[in-house]
Design an enzyme around this catalytic site. Structure first.
Site, PDB file in Angstrom:
ATOM      1  N   HIS A   1       1.076  -1.275  -0.093  1.00  0.00           N
ATOM      2  CA  HIS A   1       0.046   0.129   0.055  1.00  0.00           C
ATOM      3  C   HIS A   1       0.704   1.393  -0.007  1.00  0.00           C
ATOM      4  O   HIS A   1       0.695   2.209   0.600  1.00  0.00           O
ATOM      5  CB  HIS A   1      -0.810   0.074   0.945  1.00  0.00           C
ATOM      6  CG  HIS A   1      -2.191  -0.945   0.944  1.00  0.00           C
ATOM      7  ND1 HIS A   1      -3.205  -0.649   0.156  1.00  0.00           N
ATOM      8  CD2 HIS A   1      -2.317  -2.238   1.257  1.00  0.00           C
ATOM      9  CE1 HIS A   1      -4.100  -1.795  -0.071  1.00  0.00           C
ATOM     10  NE2 HIS A   1      -3.606  -2.688   0.857  1.00  0.00           N
TER      11      HIS A   1
ATOM     12  N   TYR B   1     -10.293  -0.554  -0.797  1.00  0.00           N
ATOM     13  CA  TYR B   1      -9.085  -0.261  -1.626  1.00  0.00           C
ATOM     14  C   TYR B   1      -9.011   1.185  -1.817  1.00  0.00           C
ATOM     15  O   TYR B   1      -8.130   1.688  -1.517  1.00  0.00           O
ATOM     16  CB  TYR B   1      -8.729  -1.207  -2.620  1.00  0.00           C
ATOM     17  CG  TYR B   1      -7.414  -0.922  -3.205  1.00  0.00           C
ATOM     18  CD1 TYR B   1      -6.517  -1.661  -2.916  1.00  0.00           C
ATOM     19  CD2 TYR B   1      -7.120  -0.128  -4.172  1.00  0.00           C
ATOM     20  CE1 TYR B   1      -5.102  -1.575  -3.596  1.00  0.00           C
ATOM     21  CE2 TYR B   1      -5.790   0.171  -4.896  1.00  0.00           C
ATOM     22  CZ  TYR B   1      -4.821  -0.567  -4.450  1.00  0.00           C
ATOM     23  OH  TYR B   1      -3.570  -0.399  -5.052  1.00  0.00           O
TER      24      TYR B   1
ATOM     25  N   ASP C   1       2.454   1.902  -3.279  1.00  0.00           N
ATOM     26  CA  ASP C   1       2.849   1.962  -4.878  1.00  0.00           C
ATOM     27  C   ASP C   1       2.080   3.201  -5.375  1.00  0.00           C
ATOM     28  O   ASP C   1       2.745   4.027  -6.008  1.00  0.00           O
ATOM     29  CB  ASP C   1       2.918   0.535  -5.621  1.00  0.00           C
ATOM     30  CG  ASP C   1       1.358   0.055  -5.824  1.00  0.00           C
ATOM     31  OD1 ASP C   1       0.555   0.337  -4.958  1.00  0.00           O
ATOM     32  OD2 ASP C   1       1.239  -0.865  -6.590  1.00  0.00           O
TER      33      ASP C   1
ATOM     34  N   SER D   1      -3.007 -12.523 -10.743  1.00  0.00           N
ATOM     35  CA  SER D   1      -3.530 -13.332 -11.860  1.00  0.00           C
ATOM     36  C   SER D   1      -3.668 -12.237 -13.157  1.00  0.00           C
ATOM     37  O   SER D   1      -3.403 -12.435 -14.311  1.00  0.00           O
ATOM     38  CB  SER D   1      -4.296 -14.314 -11.815  1.00  0.00           C
ATOM     39  OG  SER D   1      -5.698 -13.676 -11.219  1.00  0.00           O
TER      40      SER D   1
ATOM     41  N   ASP E   1       2.447  -4.714  -9.736  1.00  0.00           N
ATOM     42  CA  ASP E   1       2.130  -5.926  -9.959  1.00  0.00           C
ATOM     43  C   ASP E   1       2.703  -5.990 -11.591  1.00  0.00           C
ATOM     44  O   ASP E   1       3.295  -6.935 -11.937  1.00  0.00           O
ATOM     45  CB  ASP E   1       0.573  -6.375  -9.858  1.00  0.00           C
ATOM     46  CG  ASP E   1       0.147  -6.088  -8.501  1.00  0.00           C
ATOM     47  OD1 ASP E   1       1.177  -6.074  -7.482  1.00  0.00           O
ATOM     48  OD2 ASP E   1      -1.316  -6.245  -8.090  1.00  0.00           O
TER      49      ASP E   1
HETATM   50  C1  GLA Z   1      -2.753  -4.482  -5.048  1.00  0.00           C
HETATM   51  C2  GLA Z   1      -2.497  -3.609  -6.207  1.00  0.00           C
HETATM   52  C3  GLA Z   1      -1.173  -3.094  -6.096  1.00  0.00           C
HETATM   53  C4  GLA Z   1      -0.907  -2.518  -4.673  1.00  0.00           C
HETATM   54  C5  GLA Z   1      -1.433  -3.681  -3.514  1.00  0.00           C
HETATM   55  C6  GLA Z   1      -1.077  -3.155  -2.229  1.00  0.00           C
HETATM   56  O1  GLA Z   1      -1.969  -5.875  -5.340  1.00  0.00           O
HETATM   57  O2  GLA Z   1      -2.812  -4.129  -7.348  1.00  0.00           O
HETATM   58  O3  GLA Z   1      -1.085  -1.813  -6.812  1.00  0.00           O
HETATM   59  O4  GLA Z   1      -1.464  -1.242  -4.474  1.00  0.00           O
HETATM   60  O5  GLA Z   1      -2.474  -3.981  -3.886  1.00  0.00           O
HETATM   61  O6  GLA Z   1       0.290  -2.982  -2.002  1.00  0.00           O
END
Ligand code: GLA
Length: 316
Positions: A32, A190, A34, A100, A141
């Site tokens: 949390h 989120y 990025d 995924s 990701d």
């Molecule tokens: C998900 C999002 C990422 C990041 C994480 C938390 O995986 O896709 O971009 O924000 O949550 O670190």
């Protein structure tokens, strides 16, 4: 098989077909942060999604990845390509914390635009994910799936998109545990957490500031081959995500504590978007059997680091 097929097979021209492959990812630390432009330390792992495609009259996906059609159509729009028929095979189980969706999207760009710059590819995939889901995810990701490297974690600055690879020792194994609490990020707070952190809410900021320090310490320890600090950094990260960022659940907390007590475990924490989902644990290599036995009944994936779909040359 789920997913949908809207184009009859006969309309697809497989002679003009392409194939792309991309790995799933874990995040060692830097959760949390990025989407706030912070540094993160994910790694691509040895579970891959393969996409075969060819031009067709309408978009279609044969896939076990839920929601695949919305993602691939959105990516097609981002890349400015017309409809394709896609066949997806995947070792990246959906809902198990390995991202995924990033693996699917990055594999698709790798097939359709193999010469694209890896960072540009990751950015296109993130835009497609925003478009398909409305969740304002960060870039971690997609960058990990595109630019991870075997034997390494990816130290990524999400503000500048500069990155370098940090050695990940063969004496450690990555374990990803399934809490069994399923959620799609679109159904979780989120986006709300993101807003609260951006607005500077004190407890959310406290998580972010402390997590950013942990990323630095974790990366430095890996670079210097010091493994002792890693476990406590994972534990501190979990406590901060649980108490300050409030993205854990009682089931996940219980699983993390069970993992901490299991043989060979250096440390564990909730991983990814949270509100259920996956737990990351780092283990001493060789302790997999004892660890799995101690966590009887919990699905565990043991992973090694792997090359991303666009991992060539040096960092930037
Ligand atoms: C998900 C999002 C990422 C990041 C994480 C938390 O995986 O896709 O971009 O924000 O949550 O670190």
């Amino acid at each position: 098989m789920s997913g949908s097929r809207t184009a009859p097979e006969s309309s697809a021209s497989w002679a003009e077909g392409w194939c792309g492959r991309a790995p799933g990812r874990v995040n060692l630390i830097g959760e949390h942060v990025d989407y706030l432009g912070g540094q993160v330390l994910p790694a691509a792992v040895d579970r891959f999604t393969t996409v075969r495609g060819c031009p067709a009259h309408a978009w279609s996906v044969e896939s076990e990845v839920a929601g695949g059609l919305a993602y691939v159509r959105a990516l097609g729009e981002e890349l400015g390509v017309g409809p394709h028929a896609l066949r997806v095979t995947s070792q990246v189980p959906p809902g198990r914390g390995l991202s995924s969706s990033a693996a699917l999207l990055v594999a698709m760009v790798a097939g359709l635009a193999p010469d694209m710059d890896g960072v540009e590819a990751a950015l296109a995939c993130r835009r497609a994910e925003h478009r398909a889901t409305g969740v304002e995810v960060g870039i971690m990701d997609q960058m990990a799936s595109a630019l991870g490297r075997r034997g390494h974690a990816l130290l990524l600055d999400c503000g500048t998109l500069e990155y370098r690879w940090v050695p990940f020792p063969p004496s450690l194994v990555i374990a990803v545990l399934d809490s069994g609490v399923r959620r799609s990020l679109a159904e979780t707070p989120y986006n709300q957490r993101r807003r609260e952190a951006e607005a500077g809410m004190p407890r959310r900021r406290r998580h972010v500031d402390s997590e950013l320090e942990r990323v630095q310490e974790f990366a430095a320890a890996l670079e210097e081959g010091r493994l002792e600090p890693l476990g406590e950094l994972l534990r501190a990260s979990h406590r901060s995500l649980r108490d300050d960022f409030e993205v854990s659940t009682p089931e996940v907390d219980a699983l993390v504590e069970r993992a901490w007590r299991a043989p060979g475990c250096l440390g564990a924490r909730i991983m990814g978007g949270g509100f259920g989902g996956a737990v990351l644990a780092l283990l001493e290599a060789g302790s997999e059997t004892g660890f799995a036995a101690a966590l009887q009944g919990v699905p565990v994936l043991f992973c090694q680091t792997a090359d991303g779909a666009f991992a060539r040359g040096g960092g930037r």
